[in-house]
Design a protein around this motif. Structure first.
Motif, PDB file in Angstrom:
ATOM      1  N   ASN A  66       0.835  -1.207   0.000  1.00  0.00           N
ATOM      2  CA  ASN A  66       0.000   0.000   0.000  1.00  0.00           C
ATOM      3  C   ASN A  66       0.867   1.254   0.000  1.00  0.00           C
ATOM      4  OD1 ASN A  66       0.904  -0.116   2.622  1.00  0.00           O
ATOM      5  ND2 ASN A  66      -1.062   0.383   3.546  1.00  0.00           N
ATOM      6  N   MET A  68       3.105   2.291   1.879  1.00  0.00           N
ATOM      7  CA  MET A  68       3.391   2.990   3.130  1.00  0.00           C
ATOM      8  C   MET A  68       4.878   3.297   3.242  1.00  0.00           C
ATOM      9  SD  MET A  68       0.911   3.948   4.853  1.00  0.00           S
ATOM     10  CE  MET A  68       1.553   4.368   6.462  1.00  0.00           C
ATOM     11  N   THR A  71       6.475   6.840   2.993  1.00  0.00           N
ATOM     12  CA  THR A  71       6.608   7.811   4.079  1.00  0.00           C
ATOM     13  C   THR A  71       7.970   7.734   4.766  1.00  0.00           C
ATOM     14  OG1 THR A  71       5.699   6.285   5.702  1.00  0.00           O
ATOM     15  CG2 THR A  71       4.134   7.699   4.553  1.00  0.00           C
ATOM     16  N   VAL A  96      -2.869   7.954  -2.239  1.00  0.00           N
ATOM     17  CA  VAL A  96      -4.011   8.155  -1.349  1.00  0.00           C
ATOM     18  C   VAL A  96      -5.175   7.256  -1.760  1.00  0.00           C
ATOM     19  CG1 VAL A  96      -5.760   9.844  -0.731  1.00  0.00           C
ATOM     20  CG2 VAL A  96      -3.354  10.466  -0.648  1.00  0.00           C
ATOM     21  N   ARG A  99      -4.390   3.609  -1.004  1.00  0.00           N
ATOM     22  CA  ARG A  99      -4.519   3.205   0.393  1.00  0.00           C
ATOM     23  C   ARG A  99      -5.976   3.107   0.816  1.00  0.00           C
ATOM     24  NH1 ARG A  99      -0.123   7.417   1.785  1.00  0.00           N
ATOM     25  NH2 ARG A  99       1.726   6.342   1.008  1.00  0.00           N
ATOM     26  N   ALA A 100      -6.848   3.827   0.124  1.00  0.00           N
ATOM     27  CA  ALA A 100      -8.264   3.665   0.423  1.00  0.00           C
ATOM     28  C   ALA A 100      -8.717   2.274   0.003  1.00  0.00           C
ATOM     29  CB  ALA A 100      -9.073   4.730  -0.300  1.00  0.00           C
ATOM     30  N   GLY A 123     -12.378   6.890   8.192  1.00  0.00           N
ATOM     31  CA  GLY A 123     -12.214   6.566   6.771  1.00  0.00           C
ATOM     32  C   GLY A 123     -13.443   6.931   5.955  1.00  0.00           C
ATOM     33  N   ILE A 126     -13.527  10.740   5.391  1.00  0.00           N
ATOM     34  CA  ILE A 126     -12.613  11.385   4.450  1.00  0.00           C
ATOM     35  C   ILE A 126     -12.848  10.896   3.026  1.00  0.00           C
ATOM     36  CG2 ILE A 126     -10.781  11.970   6.098  1.00  0.00           C
ATOM     37  CD1 ILE A 126      -9.234   9.603   5.216  1.00  0.00           C
ATOM     38  N   HIS A 127     -13.468   9.721   2.882  1.00  0.00           N
ATOM     39  CA  HIS A 127     -13.721   9.266   1.521  1.00  0.00           C
ATOM     40  C   HIS A 127     -15.164   9.519   1.096  1.00  0.00           C
ATOM     41  CE1 HIS A 127      -9.766   7.681   1.385  1.00  0.00           C
ATOM     42  NE2 HIS A 127      -9.974   6.873   2.391  1.00  0.00           N
TER      43      HIS A 127
ATOM     44  N   GLU B 342       0.980   7.212  10.510  1.00  0.00           N
ATOM     45  CA  GLU B 342       0.873   6.061   9.619  1.00  0.00           C
ATOM     46  C   GLU B 342      -0.553   5.551   9.580  1.00  0.00           C
ATOM     47  OE1 GLU B 342       3.886   3.084  10.369  1.00  0.00           O
ATOM     48  OE2 GLU B 342       5.053   4.231   8.900  1.00  0.00           O
ATOM     49  N   LEU B 345      -2.515   7.872   7.348  1.00  0.00           N
ATOM     50  CA  LEU B 345      -2.170   7.723   5.930  1.00  0.00           C
ATOM     51  C   LEU B 345      -2.659   6.395   5.385  1.00  0.00           C
ATOM     52  CD1 LEU B 345       1.443   9.151   5.871  1.00  0.00           C
ATOM     53  CD2 LEU B 345      -0.626  10.197   4.977  1.00  0.00           C
ATOM     54  N   ALA B 346      -2.561   5.351   6.211  1.00  0.00           N
ATOM     55  CA  ALA B 346      -2.974   4.033   5.744  1.00  0.00           C
ATOM     56  C   ALA B 346      -4.477   3.959   5.519  1.00  0.00           C
ATOM     57  CB  ALA B 346      -2.549   2.955   6.741  1.00  0.00           C
ATOM     58  N   MET B 347      -5.220   4.885   6.120  1.00  0.00           N
ATOM     59  CA  MET B 347      -6.653   4.917   5.853  1.00  0.00           C
ATOM     60  C   MET B 347      -6.945   5.611   4.541  1.00  0.00           C
ATOM     61  SD  MET B 347      -8.122   3.470   8.382  1.00  0.00           S
ATOM     62  CE  MET B 347      -9.776   3.918   7.965  1.00  0.00           C
ATOM     63  N   GLY B 348      -5.917   6.103   3.875  1.00  0.00           N
ATOM     64  CA  GLY B 348      -6.147   6.799   2.619  1.00  0.00           C
ATOM     65  C   GLY B 348      -6.340   8.285   2.811  1.00  0.00           C
ATOM     66  N   ALA B 349      -5.844   8.829   3.927  1.00  0.00           N
ATOM     67  CA  ALA B 349      -5.922  10.272   4.123  1.00  0.00           C
ATOM     68  C   ALA B 349      -4.770  10.926   3.376  1.00  0.00           C
ATOM     69  CB  ALA B 349      -5.833  10.611   5.605  1.00  0.00           C
ATOM     70  N   THR B 350      -5.002  12.117   2.854  1.00  0.00           N
ATOM     71  CA  THR B 350      -3.890  12.869   2.290  1.00  0.00           C
ATOM     72  C   THR B 350      -3.102  13.457   3.453  1.00  0.00           C
ATOM     73  OG1 THR B 350      -5.117  14.916   2.266  1.00  0.00           O
ATOM     74  CG2 THR B 350      -5.287  13.541   0.311  1.00  0.00           C
ATOM     75  N   ARG B 351      -1.914  13.992   3.126  1.00  0.00           N
ATOM     76  CA  ARG B 351      -1.128  14.569   4.202  1.00  0.00           C
ATOM     77  C   ARG B 351      -1.855  15.735   4.859  1.00  0.00           C
ATOM     78  NH1 ARG B 351       4.924  14.491   4.532  1.00  0.00           N
ATOM     79  NH2 ARG B 351       5.564  14.707   2.368  1.00  0.00           N
ATOM     80  N   GLU B 353      -5.139  16.058   5.091  1.00  0.00           N
ATOM     81  CA  GLU B 353      -6.197  15.520   5.959  1.00  0.00           C
ATOM     82  C   GLU B 353      -5.617  14.952   7.235  1.00  0.00           C
ATOM     83  OE1 GLU B 353      -9.436  14.189   2.533  1.00  0.00           O
ATOM     84  OE2 GLU B 353      -7.805  12.851   3.119  1.00  0.00           O
ATOM     85  N   THR B 357      -6.994  16.386  10.577  1.00  0.00           N
ATOM     86  CA  THR B 357      -7.912  15.520  11.321  1.00  0.00           C
ATOM     87  C   THR B 357      -7.250  14.771  12.465  1.00  0.00           C
ATOM     88  OG1 THR B 357      -7.529  13.751   9.757  1.00  0.00           O
ATOM     89  CG2 THR B 357      -9.438  15.135   9.366  1.00  0.00           C
TER      90      THR B 357
END
Ligand SMILES: Nc1ncnc2c1ncn2[C@@H]1O[C@H](COP(=O)(O)OP(=O)(O)OP(=O)(O)O)[C@@H](O)[C@H]1O
Ligand SMILES: [Mg+2]
Lengths: 267, 458
Positions: A66, A68, A71, A96, A99-100, A123, A126-127, B342, B345-351, B353, B357
């Motif tokens: 994903n 990660m 980073t 992004v 990862r969703a 989640g 934000i989505h 992490e 970000l792993a939830m798909g948030a942008t930097r 967000e 948040t």
């Protein structure tokens, strides 16, 4: 060494679709070559277990799936990883969105310092998965039920998620990850903080998730790998030594290193 | 002579240390098990000598001049002193000591020369006595410590007690200083309120403290309402925060989360330099650069801008606060565990967000603590406003107008002609006390938030 191409030619009718294809993946942390030439195909609607001694690169490889590792400044990934045929390291792919689609549960529970409800709703919010509050409530409840923690927290959804016990926190994190309905769920030793009962519940959840998703789980417990997974990959010193049906790995390993690991002689 | 006393103290302490250590080692060499290591026996002697004698020397130096003066005064001819007022007595004493120091002006009376000779003699006697006292007492203490060396003697516990006593003393110094400051402020403020009614000070809308100190001076009638002054402070503080908070926060967020290492390694030192600029330099930056710029800009769009504006002083003060807020926010953001980043970000948030948040809410208590500390610094800041803000107190919240602040008024009240039985001077103490109370409140508030923040995720 395991070879994905050879495996593909042997593929039989009735086998599941391939979800993730990794080809010649190399990962470097600065000068440390942590993943060497790993090629693997992960099937859809399947639980794949990554096993291997500590420091062999399981987490590193999982985090490639994903992105990660983006980073981490010093981390460099080479090779090709595709999900549903699409190269995820392509410039046009937005990490992004990736990862969703590819959820992740970490080894150490990491709930946000927010309420239990907000943790799970994070989640979907934000989505933009919920149109209104009641839809969001439903998503949260369903996710918490699937995380096997609903009964424990349904009366205190507004309490802070950090106030839960370690095992509860981990199940909250699982609920948080499944709330966005990912297609792939990556779990890095999700049960290392759980008692046997919660572990059983999480394993049930994994079993259920595989109806729809592909699940990749890193574990140090041979029993767990044998119980939940259909496919097992054995890593050793950054190499993918053997990758096959779980049954085969545990009953009839091809490589001597695999055999000594699962019988407890190395690692 | 005082140097000699300190040198002797040093020698005695070292000798005591070595003697005790040797003695303890000798016991140990005999095969007896010591309760405490030989080093502690040495330290026991050292501390036992140093602490009391150090106190003795300090007290001696503080008190001896008083005693000597008293003796000198007592030995003056009775008729001289009985006629003199207290001020004249001071003058006579000053003259005698200047004669004693060899500076003879004119033709002093013979009794003054006698007194001066006696003063010289007493001073010398006092220094010899000090040295003698140090030697005798120090030797006695070292001897006493040496006598106590034995296998069972609990030297370590004794040393620990003495050291913890020292630490307690150091810790209480701050407390006593604070209490002393408050007491002085309260005392003078009390005198002020006996001359000016409490309600006038607290609710008055006029501040014109330049009243005559002596008869015949031309000055105002006097008015002591602190509201326009504190309002000026608040206006300037508000301007400063409007400049500093967003800039400081943004820079911290950028440096912490987005900046590449190379940028960070350049910008951070610059922020630290900004923090090290003396406020007086900011002050003339405000008058020479910022104020004229604001003025000419204001005129070009048809605004009436006074030469000393709250905006100029406040915005320069804001620049001063940027590194302060930025470093606080930086600490708060760095303290947020990486696992949360992490996770987000792993939830798909942008930097972005992730920032808004997760990181920001997690760091906000620390950031608020930093902002509140910045507020109390802005309120207490003196030099910039003395140079760049005005002197006339006005009830206005217009930042383009000239305002004055509490600190500026304190400075101007205490500069020049002062007399400590006049409300003009005493008003400075009342303002000081109010300032102290306001900043104290804010600090308490800030500390509470910071403490709460420490418990946020553990
Ligand atoms: N952030 C990092 N920076 C530098 N090196 C790293 C980093 N993360 C992992 N490594 C290195 O990469 C190698 C593989 O680590 P990884 O965490 O993938 O192992 P693992 O198989 O997950 O081990 P474990 O079972 O203990 O979790 C190790 O040699 C480790 O030192
Ligand atoms: Mg790991």
């Amino acid at each position: 060494m395991y070879d994905a191409d050879q495996n593909r030619t042997e593929r039989k009718v009735g086998q599941k679709d391939i979800k993730i294809t990794a080809r010649d993946v190399q990962v470097y942390y600065g000068t440390n070559h942590a993943i060497k030439d790993v090629s693997v195909e992960i099937e859809d609607k399947t639980v794949t277990a990554f096993i291997g001694p500590s420091g062999c690169g399981k987490s590193t490889f999982l985090r490639c799936l994903n992105r990660m590792n983006d980073t981490i400044d010093i981390c460099r990934v080479e090779g090709n990883i595709a999900i549903d045929g699409e190269d995820i390291y392509d410039r046009r792919v937005d990490p992004v969105q990736l990862r969703a689609k590819v959820g992740m549960v970490f080894q150490k529970p990491n709930p946000f310092p927010k309420s239990i409800y907000d943790n799970v709703a994070y989640g979907p919010k934000i989505h933009g998965l919920a149109k209104n509050k009641s839809e969001l409530d439903d998503i949260v409840e369903r996710a918490l039920r699937r995380g096997a923690i609903w009964d424990e927290v349904k009366d205190r959804l507004q309490a802070p998620g950090t106030g839960l016990s370690g095992g509860q926190q981990q199940r909250l994190c699982i609920a948080r990850a499944v709330a966005t309905e990912p297609e792939v769920l990556l779990m890095d030793e999700p049960c290392s903080a759980l008692d046997p009962i919660a572990t059983g519940q999480v394993e049930e959840l994994i079993d259920e998730l595989k109806q729809n998703y592909s699940v990749v789980i890193v574990t140090h417990s041979m029993q767990q790998a044998a119980r939940v997974s259909q496919k097992t990959a054995f890593f050793h010193l950054g190499n993918l030594v053997e990758y096959d049906d779980t049954e085969k790995i545990f009953t009839n390993p091809q490589d001597s290193r695999t055999e000594s690991y699962i019988t407890g002689r190395i690692g | 002579m005082t140097t000699l006393a300190f040198a002797l103290l040093f020698v005695l302490a070292c000798t005591g240390y070595v003697m005790n250590r040797r003695a303890a080692q000798a016991i140990w060499a005999d095969g007896t098990r010591l309760h405490s290591l030989s080093n502690f026996h040495g330290l026991y002697s050292l501390l036992l000598v140093v602490i009391p004698i150090f106190v003795l020397i300090i007290l001696w130096l503080l008190l001896a001049p008083f005693v000597i003066n008293a003796i000198t005064v007592a030995s003056l001819p009775a008729d001289v002193m009985s006629e003199a007022s207290s001020g004249q007595a001071q003058l006579i004493l000053a003259e005698i000591s200047s004669i004693a120091g060899g500076r003879v002006f004119g033709d002093p009376e013979p009794w003054k020369i006698d007194a001066a000779n006696r003063l010289v003699f007493l001073n010398e006697a006092s220094s010899y006595a000090l040295v003698a006292a140090v030697v005798v007492l120090g030797a006695a203490l070292a001897y006493f410590a040496r006598q106590r060396v034995s296998a069972e003697f609990r030297a370590r516990q004794r040393v620990e007690t003495m050291v913890s006593g020292l630490m307690i003393f150091c810790a209480t110094v701050a407390i006593f200083t604070t209490i002393g400051i408050i007491a002085a402020l309260v005392f003078e403020t009390w005198k002020f309120f006996s001359m000016v009614p409490f309600t006038e000070f607290l609710f008055g809308l006029n501040w014109e403290p330049q009243i005559p100190i002596r008869e015949g001076q031309i000055a105002g009638a006097g008015a002591f309402g602190w509201l326009p002054v504190i309002l000026g402070t608040l206006v300037i503080t508000a301007v400063a925060l409007i400049v500093a908070v967003p800039t400081g926060l943004m820079s911290a967020i950028y440096l912490n989360e987005f900046a590449p290492k190379s940028v960070r390694s350049v910008v951070k030192p610059f922020l630290e330099i900004l923090a090290g600029v003396p406020t007086v330099v900011y002050g003339f930056f405000a008058i020479l650069v910022v104020a004229p710029a604001i003025r000419s800009f204001g005129q070009s769009i048809g605004l009436d801008v006074s030469p000393n504006t709250a905006l100029a002083a406040g915005s320069v003060m804001g620049v001063m606060l940027i590194p302060f807020i930025s470093s606080f926010a930086d600490d708060a953001l760095s303290a947020v565990p990486n696992a949360l980043r992490e996770g987000s970000l792993a939830m798909g948030a942008t930097r972005g967000e992730m920032m808004t948040t997760v990181l920001f809410p997690a760091a906000i208590p620390g950031i608020v603590g930093g902002v509140l500390l910045a507020v109390s610094r802005a309120i207490g800041e003196t030099m910039i406003v003395v140079m760049a803000a005005g002197l006339i107190a006005k009830m206005t919240i217009n930042p383009l107008d000239s305002v004055t602040t509490v600190t500026v008024q304190i400075v101007t009240l205490l500069i020049g002609d002062t007399s400590f039985d006049n409300p003009k001077t005493l008003a400075a103490f009342a303002l000081g006390l109010m300032l102290f109370l306001v900043t104290l409140l804010i600090n308490v508030f800030a500390l509470r938030i910071v403490r709460k923040y420490r418990e946020a995720y553990d």
